[in-house]
Design an enzyme around this catalytic site. Structure first.
Site: not given
Ligand code: SAH
Length: 395
Positions: A211, A227, A249-250, A299, A339
Site C-alpha cells: 500500500r 477489490f 468491491d462487492s 488485489d 494470494c
Molecule cells: N486490497 C484490500 C484487500 C482485498 S480482499 C486491502 O488491502 O485491504 C478481496 C476483496 O475482494 C474483498 O473485500 C471481497 O469483498 C472482494 N471481492 C471478492 N469477489 C469480488 C468480486 N467479484 N467483485 C468485487 N469485489 C469482490
C-alpha cells in the site's frame, strides 16, 4: 508419550524440517492419542524426529511443535515461542510506522495453526489446528503477558477448522472492546478494523508495504482500485496525490468501513468514489466506455487455495488482468496481486504475460511484491509464501 511411527523413507521431509506429517506417511500409531495431544514422531527404524500435535481428523495428521524430540510442550514452552514471535516484530522497521502487525504467523513462527494480529491494543487470534486448540488457554495467557494487550478477540471461524474437526468460535477470549471499529494507524493513515465481522482477522496487514508503494506511485495519476475491501490501497493512493480514485468491491459492509476510513483521514473526499460492484462486470463496463487509468490495483480474493483449483483461478486472473491492461493509459502502472497458495509466482507471471499478449499491449515488470516482513516465510515451509504481486509498466 504416544508415538507416530513413519513408513520407511517418509522421514525425509521432516529431516528437511518441513512441519507437516501427512496421514499417508504414518505406519502406525502407538498408544491412543486424542486430538491435539503431543506425540513423538519416529522414523521407521525408531529414530526420534520431532514432537508434534496429533490431528486425527485431518489429512495433515500431525504438525510439528519442535524438531527437538526431547522438547516438552507446556505453558512455559508456548510462552517462550510467543515471546520470540512478538520480539521479532518489535525489531522490524515497520513497528515505528504502525500499531497494527501480525505477531504470530503459524508454521513460520513455529506455532502451526496459530495466527495473531495486533490492532493497536486489541489482539485477534485464530486457532486453526487441533494442536493450537489444545493449547489455546496457554497461548492466550502468553499473548496477554507478551503484549500487555488486555483484549483478545477470537476469530476461529476459518473454513480450515472444519478439516480439523473443530467447530467455529468467535468472540472475546480476554477482555472487551468495541470490536466492530478498532482504530489503527499505518504510515500516518488512519483505518478502522472490524475484527468481529471483517474478512479474516479484519484487515490485510500483509499488504502494508505494498500500500505504501502504491501511495508513492500515485501522484498525478487517476487510480482504479479493484477489490478495495475497506479502502486500504484507495486511501493510500489518494494520500499519495492521485487525481481521482475509483474503488470497487462487492461487499457493502466493507465499503461502509471504507467510507469511514476515508473520512478518518484529512483527504479530499471529492476525489474518491466507492462503488459496490462486481469487478469482473465493472471492468467490462469501463472498457466499453473507453475509460483509461494511470494506475490500477488488482488485489482479488484467493481464487485458488490449493493447486487443485489453479486452472479455474488462472482463468479468473487472466480475465481481470486482460481487462486491466486494456484500461491502462500508455505509461500507466498495474499493481496486480495473487494470494492463492495454489498459484506460484512463476505461474502468476505467465498468466499476466498471457493477459498482456491477448490485450495487445506491451508491458514490463518493474517491481515485485511480497507479504510484509511481519508475515515471514520459514525457509523450510515454502507454503507460507502465498502472496505475490507484480508492478507492471505499460508501454
Ligand atoms: N486490497 C484490500 C484487500 C482485498 S480482499 C486491502 O488491502 O485491504 C478481496 C476483496 O475482494 C474483498 O473485500 C471481497 O469483498 C472482494 N471481492 C471478492 N469477489 C469480488 C468480486 N467479484 N467483485 C468485487 N469485489 C469482490
Amino acid at each position: 508419550m504416544n508415538v507416530l511411527v513413519l513408513k520407511p523413507g517418509r522421514e525425509k521431509s521432516l529431516k528437511r524440517r518441513h512441519p507437516w506429517v501427512f496421514s499417508g506417511a504414518i505406519e502406525r500409531v502407538v498408544g491412543e492419542p486424542k486430538a491435539g495431544d503431543t506425540v513423538e514422531v519416529r522414523s521407521a527404524d525408531g529414530a526420534p524426529l520431532a514432537v508434534a500435535a496429533y490431528s486425527p481428523d485431518s489429512q495433515i495428521r500431525a504438525r510439528v511443535w519442535s524438531f527437538d524430540a526431547k522438547a516438552t510442550t507446556n505453558a512455559e514452552y508456548f510462552g517462550r515461542k510467543v515471546k520470540q514471535a512478538v520480539a521479532l516484530r518489535a525489531a522490524l522497521p515497520a513497528s515505528k510506522h504502525t500499531n497494527a502487525m501480525r505477531l504470530v504467523h503459524g508454521e513460520s513462527d513455529g506455532l502451526p495453526g496459530v495466527i495473531v494480529d495486533r490492532y493497536a491494543d486489541v489482539l485477534v487470534v485464530q486457532f486453526l489446528s487441533a494442536g493450537a486448540e489444545r493449547w489455546r488457554e496457554a497461548i492466550l495467557d502468553a499473548l496477554v503477558a507478551a503484549t500487555s494487550c488486555e483484549a483478545v478477540f477470537e476469530r476461529s471461524d476459518a473454513e480450515v477448522r472444519k478439516l480439523e474437526g473443530l467447530a467455529p468460535r468467535v468472540g472475546f477470549a480476554r477482555g472487551n472492546r468495541n470490536a466492530s471499529r478498532c482504530p489503527i494507524t499505518e504510515y500516518g493513515l488512519h483505518f478502522r478494523v472490524d475484527v468481529a465481522e471483517g474478512q479474516k482477522t479484519g484487515f490485510f496487514l500483509d499488504q502494508r508495504e505494498n500500500r505504501q508503494r502504491v501511495r508513492e506511485l500515485a501522484a498525478g495519476r487517476e487510480v482504479l482500485d479493484g477489490f478495495c475491501y475497506t479502502g486500504g490501497f484507495a486511501v493510500a493512493a489518494l494520500a499519495g496525490g492521485a487525481t481521482k480514485v475509483l474503488a470497487l468491491d462487492s461487499s457493502a459492509p466493507a465499503l461502509e468501513v471504507a467510507r469511514e476510513n476515508l473520512a478518518a483521514n484529512a483527504l479530499d473526499a471529492g476525489r474518491m468514489e466507492f462503488l459496490e460492484a462486481d469487478v469482473f462486470a465493472q471492468l467490462r463496463t469501463l472498457r466499453d466506455g473507453a475509460k483509461k487509468y494511470g494506475l490500477i490495483v488488482l488485489d482479488p480474493p484467493k481464487f485458488a487455495p490449493t493447486a487443485a483449483q489453479a486452472k479455474n483461478a488462472a482463468r479468473a486472473y487472466k480475465d481481470i488482468n486482460l481487462l486491466a491492461f486494456k484500461l491502462l493509459a500508455p505509461g500507466g502502472l498495474l499493481a496486480t496481486f495473487s494470494c492463492s497458495g495454489g498459484v506460484g509466482a512463476e505461474l502468476f507471471q505467465s498468466i499476466i504475460a498471457g493477459a498482456a499478449l491477448d490485450a495487445g499491449v506491451g508491458a514490463k515488470v518493474i517491481g515485485r511484491f511480497h507479504a510484509a516482513a511481519d508475515h515471514p516465510v520459514a525457509l523450510e515451509f515454502p507454503e507460507g509464501d502465498y502472496l505475490k504481486g507484480l508492478l507492471l509498466l505499460r508501454e
